[in-house]
Design a protein around this motif. Structure first.
Motif, PDB file in Angstrom:
ATOM      1  N   ARG A 290      -3.634  33.455  64.050  1.00 12.95           N
ATOM      2  CA  ARG A 290      -2.994  33.530  65.363  1.00 12.95           C
ATOM      3  C   ARG A 290      -2.217  32.250  65.646  1.00 12.95           C
ATOM      4  N   GLU A 291      -1.004  32.396  66.138  1.00  9.69           N
ATOM      5  CA  GLU A 291      -0.175  31.297  66.620  1.00  9.69           C
ATOM      6  C   GLU A 291      -0.074  30.146  65.610  1.00  9.69           C
ATOM      7  N   GLY A 292       0.161  30.497  64.361  1.00  6.89           N
ATOM      8  CA  GLY A 292       0.333  29.490  63.320  1.00  6.89           C
ATOM      9  C   GLY A 292      -0.950  29.030  62.675  1.00  6.89           C
ATOM     10  N   LEU A 293      -2.097  29.492  63.174  1.00  2.95           N
ATOM     11  CA  LEU A 293      -3.398  29.111  62.616  1.00  2.95           C
ATOM     12  C   LEU A 293      -3.901  30.171  61.650  1.00  2.95           C
ATOM     13  N   SER A 294      -4.530  29.737  60.565  1.00  2.00           N
ATOM     14  CA  SER A 294      -5.249  30.625  59.662  1.00  2.00           C
ATOM     15  C   SER A 294      -6.595  29.980  59.375  1.00  2.00           C
ATOM     16  N   ILE A 295      -7.677  30.688  59.691  1.00  2.00           N
ATOM     17  CA  ILE A 295      -9.025  30.146  59.521  1.00  2.00           C
ATOM     18  C   ILE A 295      -9.809  31.094  58.643  1.00  2.00           C
ATOM     19  N   GLY A 296     -10.329  30.580  57.541  1.00  2.00           N
ATOM     20  CA  GLY A 296     -11.141  31.365  56.629  1.00  2.00           C
ATOM     21  C   GLY A 296     -12.547  30.827  56.539  1.00  2.00           C
ATOM     22  N   HIS A 297     -13.342  31.368  55.608  1.00  2.00           N
ATOM     23  CA  HIS A 297     -14.746  30.952  55.532  1.00  2.00           C
ATOM     24  C   HIS A 297     -14.901  29.518  55.045  1.00  2.00           C
ATOM     25  N   ASN A 298     -13.837  28.938  54.445  1.00  2.00           N
ATOM     26  CA  ASN A 298     -13.927  27.529  54.037  1.00  2.00           C
ATOM     27  C   ASN A 298     -12.585  26.806  54.123  1.00  2.00           C
ATOM     28  N   PHE A 299     -11.658  27.302  54.951  1.00  2.00           N
ATOM     29  CA  PHE A 299     -10.364  26.614  55.018  1.00  2.00           C
ATOM     30  C   PHE A 299      -9.753  26.735  56.407  1.00  2.00           C
ATOM     31  N   LEU A 300      -8.850  25.798  56.685  1.00  2.00           N
ATOM     32  CA  LEU A 300      -8.066  25.798  57.915  1.00  2.00           C
ATOM     33  C   LEU A 300      -6.629  25.479  57.547  1.00  2.00           C
ATOM     34  N   ARG A 301      -5.708  26.332  57.974  1.00  2.00           N
ATOM     35  CA  ARG A 301      -4.284  26.079  57.760  1.00  2.00           C
ATOM     36  C   ARG A 301      -3.566  26.126  59.104  1.00  2.00           C
ATOM     37  N   PHE A 302      -2.540  25.294  59.228  1.00  2.00           N
ATOM     38  CA  PHE A 302      -1.751  25.268  60.454  1.00  2.00           C
ATOM     39  C   PHE A 302      -0.283  25.147  60.091  1.00  2.00           C
ATOM     40  N   GLN A 303       0.488  26.123  60.535  1.00  2.00           N
ATOM     41  CA  GLN A 303       1.921  26.167  60.273  1.00  2.00           C
ATOM     42  C   GLN A 303       2.228  26.009  58.780  1.00  2.00           C
ATOM     43  N   GLY A 304       1.442  26.690  57.949  1.00  2.00           N
ATOM     44  CA  GLY A 304       1.672  26.707  56.511  1.00  2.00           C
ATOM     45  C   GLY A 304       1.040  25.582  55.731  1.00  2.00           C
ATOM     46  N   SER A 305       0.491  24.565  56.401  1.00  2.00           N
ATOM     47  CA  SER A 305      -0.125  23.420  55.713  1.00  2.00           C
ATOM     48  C   SER A 305      -1.647  23.548  55.762  1.00  2.00           C
ATOM     49  N   THR A 306      -2.298  23.303  54.636  1.00  2.00           N
ATOM     50  CA  THR A 306      -3.753  23.322  54.567  1.00  2.00           C
ATOM     51  C   THR A 306      -4.294  21.995  55.079  1.00  2.00           C
ATOM     52  N   LEU A 307      -5.079  22.053  56.154  1.00  2.00           N
ATOM     53  CA  LEU A 307      -5.650  20.840  56.738  1.00  2.00           C
ATOM     54  C   LEU A 307      -7.051  20.558  56.229  1.00  2.00           C
ATOM     55  N   SER A 308      -7.776  21.595  55.813  1.00  2.00           N
ATOM     56  CA  SER A 308      -9.095  21.393  55.207  1.00  2.00           C
ATOM     57  C   SER A 308      -9.446  22.615  54.381  1.00  2.00           C
ATOM     58  N   ASP A 309     -10.194  22.379  53.307  1.00  2.00           N
ATOM     59  CA  ASP A 309     -10.662  23.480  52.468  1.00  2.00           C
ATOM     60  C   ASP A 309     -12.023  23.175  51.869  1.00  2.00           C
ATOM     61  N   ASN A 310     -12.814  22.338  52.555  1.00  2.00           N
ATOM     62  CA  ASN A 310     -14.078  21.900  51.974  1.00  2.00           C
ATOM     63  C   ASN A 310     -15.245  21.946  52.951  1.00  2.00           C
ATOM     64  N   PHE A 311     -15.154  22.799  53.977  1.00  2.00           N
ATOM     65  CA  PHE A 311     -16.268  22.948  54.910  1.00  2.00           C
ATOM     66  C   PHE A 311     -16.631  24.412  55.045  1.00  2.00           C
ATOM     67  N   ASN A 312     -17.920  24.712  55.003  1.00  2.00           N
ATOM     68  CA  ASN A 312     -18.467  25.974  55.492  1.00  2.00           C
ATOM     69  C   ASN A 312     -19.950  25.750  55.764  1.00  2.00           C
ATOM     70  N   SER A 313     -20.612  26.765  56.278  1.00  2.00           N
ATOM     71  CA  SER A 313     -21.998  26.584  56.707  1.00  2.00           C
ATOM     72  C   SER A 313     -22.927  26.248  55.553  1.00  2.00           C
ATOM     73  N   ASN A 314     -22.560  26.620  54.335  1.00  2.00           N
ATOM     74  CA  ASN A 314     -23.401  26.290  53.178  1.00  2.00           C
ATOM     75  C   ASN A 314     -23.357  24.817  52.812  1.00  2.00           C
ATOM     76  N   HIS A 315     -22.356  24.092  53.295  1.00  2.00           N
ATOM     77  CA  HIS A 315     -22.163  22.695  52.908  1.00  2.00           C
ATOM     78  C   HIS A 315     -22.798  21.710  53.868  1.00  2.00           C
ATOM     79  N   LEU A 316     -23.430  22.200  54.939  1.00  2.00           N
ATOM     80  CA  LEU A 316     -23.831  21.309  56.018  1.00  2.00           C
ATOM     81  C   LEU A 316     -25.309  21.423  56.350  1.00  2.00           C
ATOM     82  N   ASP A 317     -25.941  20.280  56.562  1.00  2.00           N
ATOM     83  CA  ASP A 317     -27.261  20.207  57.178  1.00  2.00           C
ATOM     84  C   ASP A 317     -27.053  20.061  58.676  1.00  2.00           C
ATOM     85  N   VAL A 318     -27.743  20.865  59.451  1.00  2.00           N
ATOM     86  CA  VAL A 318     -27.561  20.876  60.903  1.00  2.00           C
ATOM     87  C   VAL A 318     -28.794  20.291  61.569  1.00  2.00           C
TER      88      VAL A 318
END
Length: 462
Positions: A78-106
């Motif tokens: 939506r509105e230039g954003l793309s959010i997947g299970h382990n990535f975030l893109r904004f206006q065609g640029s990948t801002l992160s691709d190394n986070f998901n719930s499996n990677h984190l201690d809460v």
């Protein structure tokens, strides 16, 4: 028609709608809220909603090549954003691709709001969580998510004991439910702003005009590290930098227990020295000036949304109700929406009048007045209605808050306060004027780094 035939037609209508959603999955429009947004599809009845899970199990072959695991899809766009299970893109640029719930201690929950909850977290060590198998943990979390609509509750199964390790990098996880239209809107606003401030091609004129060392992001706004989608329970998690000294509201809070004889000394104890107030003011105004040069109104500046780190950093946070009008420097771009925290609203907002960026300036001034008066000594501390608050402001002499400024306040700080807390929006000083006040230089502050040093000096005394 007989009831059975009617029900069959309704079920077929349901199936047709979900097939349409699946076939359009690669379209650039919003997919996630179909079925909740009447502008996209006709709202389904309660009876229809009960059939969604059953339909998923029997009609997965209708989905596109994205192999959707739920009708909501594996990518939210939506509105230039793309959010997947382990990535975030904004206006065609990948801002992160190394986070998901499996990677984190809460760890513990550190904040809750109307539209989100915030949790402290860190990266797992070696892909494991304190000896637990990652896949088993994930399965346990998903079982919890299946019976709970509260994202905070869903993370409790993933809670682990925190050990003391200063070398670990911590994060703040801000979790939004995407099934609620209001929460979805707040997420999009916040995420778009955070993405734009961390974008590699950011070249904000306020930074360039007021800093000797030009940066590509604003160091006085909380930083976005990444984001990820959990399509099974319908949440998006923002991974933000962790500010380990809490909020300015925590700092201003008076002691929980005081005796009658110590109440006066308690107030004095929480009255900050001016160098500390200057350090806070400079960083808040810097962050706000950045937003205003981007044409953004924050609209909810308050102590709880000003975060602190033990290194002396002061950052504005919580951008879920920002307004972007791309107003010009002469104050155009008026708003009329009544949204935000009442106590920190400017007079024109409280009266339901049009407002612009000068409304944020009022909020900054009120926060600095609280710092000047001492914790728990806000002029509006015991006012809980808009009518009473408006009446109190109307009673101010000369349309200013001068009567609330404590005796002994320096001329420079008084000038800042009066420049922010004028009832007339046009008479309030804009951020790029406030940041040039000689009062900052008198307190040893000529840049953000100086303000950080001054704030750390104060925090080290607490």
């Amino acid at each position: 028609s007989p009831p059975v035939a009617t029900q069959q037609r309704q079920d077929e209508d349901d199936k047709r709608r979900w097939r349409q959603l699946a076939n359009n999955n690669n379209d650039s429009s919003e997919h996630y809220n179909v079925g909740n947004d009447g502008n996209k599809l006709s709202p389904l009845s309660t009876h229809h909603l009960n059939h969604k899970a059953q339909y998923n199990n029997h009609h997965n072959h209708h989905y596109s090549n994205n192999e959707l695991t739920s009708p909501l899809g594996t990518t939210y766009r939506r509105e230039g954003l793309s959010i997947g299970h382990n990535f975030l893109r904004f206006q065609g640029s990948t801002l992160s691709d190394n986070f998901n719930s499996n990677h984190l201690d809460v760890f513990e929950c550190i904040g809750r709001g109307v539209c989100s909850s915030v949790w402290k977290a860190r990266r797992k060590r070696g892909g494991e969580c304190n000896g637990d198998n990652t896949e088993e943990l994930r399965g346990d979390v998903l079982k919890t998510k299946a019976v709970s609509s509260n994202p905070s509750k869903q993370l409790e199964k993933q809670h682990v004991e925190e050990d003391d390790d200063d070398d670990e990098e911590y994060y703040a996880l801000k979790i939004f439910s995407m099934r609620d239209p209001q929460k979805r809107t707040m997420l999009i606003r916040e995420l778009k702003l955070l993405c734009s401030t961390t974008s590699s091609n950011n070249n904000n004129s306020f930074n360039n005009a007021n800093a000797s060392q030009q940066g590509q992001e604003c160091e006085c706004l909380v930083e976005l590290e990444g984001a990820f989608l959990d399509e099974l329970d319908g949440t998006v998690t923002l991974v933000l930098e962790y500010m380990n000294f809490g909020s300015l509201a925590d700092l201003l809070s008076p002691p929980s227990s005081t005796t009658p004889s110590s109440s006066s000394s308690s107030s004095n104890k929480h009255r900050m020295p001016e160098y500390a107030i200057a350090s806070i003011a400079y960083q808040m105004i810097w962050g706000l000036g950045y937003l205003h040069h981007e044409g953004v109104l924050h609209r909810d500046i308050k102590p709880a949304n000003v975060l602190l780190s033990s290194e002396g950093r002061v950052k504005l946070a919580d951008f879920g109700i920002v307004s972007n009008n791309n107003f010009s420097e002469d104050g155009d771009g008026m708003n009329e929406t009544m949204i935000g925290t009442t106590r920190y609203m400017s007079p024109e907002r409280l009266r339901g009048q049009l407002y612009n960026k000068q409304a944020d300036i009022w909020s900054i001034g009120l926060i600095l007045l609280e710092c000047t008066r001492g914790g728990g000594n806000s002029p509006f501390e015991h006012i809980f209605s808009i009518v009473e608050l408006v009446q109190t402001l109307d009673d101010c002499i000369g349309g200013t808050m001068k009567e609330y400024i404590p005796d002994g306040t320096s001329e420079g700080l008084s000038e800042i306060l009066m420049g922010c807390l004028n009832h007339c929006p046009e008479k309030r000083m804009p951020a790029d004027v406030l940041i040039g006040s000689p009062w900052f230089e008198l307190n040893g502050i000529e840049c953000v780094d100086d303000a950080v040093v001054g704030m750390k000096r104060y925090l080290d005394t607490l």
